[in-house]
Scaffold this motif. Structure first.
Motif, PDB file in Angstrom:
ATOM      1  N   ALA A  13       0.854  -1.188   0.000  1.00  0.00           N
ATOM      2  CA  ALA A  13       0.000   0.000   0.000  1.00  0.00           C
ATOM      3  C   ALA A  13       0.891   1.239   0.000  1.00  0.00           C
ATOM      4  CB  ALA A  13      -0.902  -0.014   1.223  1.00  0.00           C
ATOM      5  N   CYS A  14       0.537   2.198  -0.816  1.00  0.00           N
ATOM      6  CA  CYS A  14       1.401   3.376  -0.946  1.00  0.00           C
ATOM      7  C   CYS A  14       0.595   4.635  -0.716  1.00  0.00           C
ATOM      8  CB  CYS A  14       2.059   3.408  -2.320  1.00  0.00           C
ATOM      9  SG  CYS A  14       0.910   3.141  -3.665  1.00  0.00           S
ATOM     10  N   GLU A  15       0.681   5.164   0.461  1.00  0.00           N
ATOM     11  CA  GLU A  15      -0.040   6.404   0.761  1.00  0.00           C
ATOM     12  C   GLU A  15       0.945   7.450   1.274  1.00  0.00           C
ATOM     13  OE1 GLU A  15      -2.907   4.654   3.287  1.00  0.00           O
ATOM     14  OE2 GLU A  15      -4.586   5.202   1.988  1.00  0.00           O
ATOM     15  N   ASN A  75      -4.182  -3.971  -5.855  1.00  0.00           N
ATOM     16  CA  ASN A  75      -4.625  -2.633  -5.454  1.00  0.00           C
ATOM     17  C   ASN A  75      -3.663  -1.557  -5.971  1.00  0.00           C
ATOM     18  OD1 ASN A  75      -6.321  -0.731  -4.325  1.00  0.00           O
ATOM     19  ND2 ASN A  75      -5.340  -0.791  -2.321  1.00  0.00           N
ATOM     20  N   HIS A  76      -3.296  -1.710  -7.233  1.00  0.00           N
ATOM     21  CA  HIS A  76      -2.424  -0.743  -7.895  1.00  0.00           C
ATOM     22  C   HIS A  76      -2.923  -0.643  -9.342  1.00  0.00           C
ATOM     23  CE1 HIS A  76       1.063   1.771  -7.964  1.00  0.00           C
ATOM     24  NE2 HIS A  76       1.544   1.174  -9.033  1.00  0.00           N
ATOM     25  N   HIS A  77      -3.210   0.565  -9.780  1.00  0.00           N
ATOM     26  CA  HIS A  77      -4.066   0.707 -10.957  1.00  0.00           C
ATOM     27  C   HIS A  77      -3.391   1.472 -12.092  1.00  0.00           C
ATOM     28  CE1 HIS A  77      -6.536   0.200  -7.293  1.00  0.00           C
ATOM     29  NE2 HIS A  77      -7.128  -0.698  -8.062  1.00  0.00           N
ATOM     30  N   THR A  92       2.251   3.953 -13.141  1.00  0.00           N
ATOM     31  CA  THR A  92       2.929   4.985 -12.362  1.00  0.00           C
ATOM     32  C   THR A  92       2.287   4.997 -10.987  1.00  0.00           C
ATOM     33  OG1 THR A  92       3.651   7.313 -12.352  1.00  0.00           O
ATOM     34  CG2 THR A  92       1.395   6.887 -13.081  1.00  0.00           C
ATOM     35  N   THR A  93       3.002   5.495 -10.016  1.00  0.00           N
ATOM     36  CA  THR A  93       2.444   5.533  -8.656  1.00  0.00           C
ATOM     37  C   THR A  93       2.037   6.967  -8.353  1.00  0.00           C
ATOM     38  OG1 THR A  93       3.796   3.660  -7.990  1.00  0.00           O
ATOM     39  CG2 THR A  93       2.912   5.059  -6.219  1.00  0.00           C
ATOM     40  N   HIS A  94       0.750   7.202  -8.311  1.00  0.00           N
ATOM     41  CA  HIS A  94       0.257   8.568  -8.121  1.00  0.00           C
ATOM     42  C   HIS A  94       0.739   9.144  -6.794  1.00  0.00           C
ATOM     43  CE1 HIS A  94      -2.059   7.935 -11.710  1.00  0.00           C
ATOM     44  NE2 HIS A  94      -2.554   6.820 -11.191  1.00  0.00           N
ATOM     45  N   ALA A  95       0.774   8.295  -5.773  1.00  0.00           N
ATOM     46  CA  ALA A  95       1.184   8.763  -4.445  1.00  0.00           C
ATOM     47  C   ALA A  95       2.642   9.218  -4.425  1.00  0.00           C
ATOM     48  CB  ALA A  95       0.958   7.659  -3.407  1.00  0.00           C
TER      49      ALA A  95
HETATM   50  C1  LIG Z   1      -4.160   2.557  -0.453  1.00  0.00           C
HETATM   51  C2  LIG Z   1      -3.766   2.283  -1.862  1.00  0.00           C
HETATM   52  O1  LIG Z   1      -2.471   1.723  -1.907  1.00  0.00           O
HETATM   53  C3  LIG Z   1      -3.797   3.524  -2.731  1.00  0.00           C
HETATM   54  O2  LIG Z   1      -5.021   4.178  -2.713  1.00  0.00           O
HETATM   55  C4  LIG Z   1      -3.407   3.170  -4.136  1.00  0.00           C
HETATM   56  C5  LIG Z   1      -4.504   2.598  -5.000  1.00  0.00           C
HETATM   57  N1  LIG Z   1      -4.014   2.424  -6.349  1.00  0.00           N
HETATM   58  C6  LIG Z   1      -3.021   3.175  -6.820  1.00  0.00           C
HETATM   59  N2  LIG Z   1      -2.619   3.036  -8.069  1.00  0.00           N
HETATM   60  C7  LIG Z   1      -1.635   3.778  -8.574  1.00  0.00           C
HETATM   61  N3  LIG Z   1      -1.252   3.598  -9.831  1.00  0.00           N
HETATM   62  N4  LIG Z   1      -1.015   4.695  -7.809  1.00  0.00           N
HETATM   63  C8  LIG Z   1      -1.339   4.931  -6.524  1.00  0.00           C
HETATM   64  O3  LIG Z   1      -0.728   5.774  -5.868  1.00  0.00           O
HETATM   65  C9  LIG Z   1      -2.370   4.131  -5.972  1.00  0.00           C
HETATM   66  N5  LIG Z   1      -2.727   4.244  -4.727  1.00  0.00           N
END
Ligand SMILES: C[C@H](O)[C@H](O)[C@H]1CNC2=NC(N)=NC(=O)C2=N1
Length: 121
Positions: A13-15, A75-77, A92-95
């Motif tokens: 999880a990446c927040e 859980n990565h989109h 890419t990782t939006h966070a």
């Molecule tokens: C809690 C969870 O890890 C986040 O909401 C995730 C969900 N999916 C995500 N997907 C992508 N591509 N980047 C994110 O930063 C991201 N955040």
């Protein structure tokens, strides 16, 4: 010492506060992926991207759904742009506003998906 293959790793999880990969780590990751993956830009942030060609729309949409299944599992989109006979996937990782280990893992899972004979274009 054996290292777990990228496609067998799980996303974390990446927040907030997560840093993108540094250049050496990104380069090493790219070397572990299929050659189609390269660094591109999505919404002004670096993204891992690859374009895949298929025989027809049916195959394209089956692939898009399989990638969506990976995204749900991890859980990565990704962003996915698709049309009649091709599809471009952006991880890419939006966070992090950049590319993280999660993106390498998911790209590797897409590679593994395409290694299965039944789904290969
Ligand atoms: C809690 C969870 O890890 C986040 O909401 C995730 C969900 N999916 C995500 N997907 C992508 N591509 N980047 C994110 O930063 C991201 N955040």
């Amino acid at each position: 010492m054996s290292e777990v293959a990228l496609h067998q790793q799980r996303c974390v999880a990446c927040e907030g506060g997560i840093a993108p990969l540094d250049q050496p780590a990104l380069k090493a990751g790219l070397n572990a992926l299929a050659e189609c993956w390269h660094v591109d830009t999505l919404d002004q942030s670096p993204a891992l991207s690859a374009r895949f060609s298929f025989r027809n729309y049916y195959q394209v949409t089956a692939f898009v759904n399989a990638v969506a299944w990976i995204a749900h599992q991890e859980n990565h989109h990704p962003d996915i742009h698709f049309g009649y006979r091709a599809c471009t996937v952006y991880w890419t990782t939006h966070a992090a506003s950049g590319i993280t280990q999660n993106d390498l893992i998911c790209a590797a899972k897409v590679d593994a998906l395409l290694r299965t004979e039944e789904l290969a274009p």
